[in-house]
Design a protein around this motif. Sequence first.
Motif, PDB file in Angstrom:
ATOM      1  N   VAL A  26      21.788 -24.408  -2.279  1.00 18.78           N
ATOM      2  CA  VAL A  26      21.036 -23.340  -1.600  1.00 18.78           C
ATOM      3  C   VAL A  26      21.611 -21.980  -1.970  1.00 18.78           C
ATOM      4  CG1 VAL A  26      20.572 -22.338   0.672  1.00 18.78           C
ATOM      5  CG2 VAL A  26      20.215 -24.784   0.290  1.00 18.78           C
ATOM      6  N   GLY A  40      18.805 -27.272  -3.257  1.00 18.44           N
ATOM      7  CA  GLY A  40      19.534 -27.907  -2.163  1.00 18.44           C
ATOM      8  C   GLY A  40      19.477 -29.420  -2.241  1.00 18.44           C
ATOM      9  N   ALA A  87      24.556 -29.606  -0.830  1.00 20.64           N
ATOM     10  CA  ALA A  87      23.332 -28.926  -0.401  1.00 20.64           C
ATOM     11  C   ALA A  87      23.586 -27.435  -0.195  1.00 20.64           C
ATOM     12  CB  ALA A  87      22.802 -29.560   0.873  1.00 20.64           C
TER      13      ALA A  87
END
Length: 54
Positions: free
Chosen positions: A15, A32, A11
């Motif tokens: 991001v 993400g 994740a």
Amino acid sequence: MIVILGIVAGALWGVRSAKQKNGDRKDIAQYGGVGAIIGGLVGLFVTIGLEKLL
């Protein structure tokens, strides 16, 4: 435990990747989410591999 670490790492990687590409909030959320799924799968396979070896 490895799966959870894979999810979190994936994740964060997703991001970061979306922010580098100047994505908006939806892009960041999607990257993400996809990163978390990929990281979770990698963690799952690593866990299975370790269980088979030990």
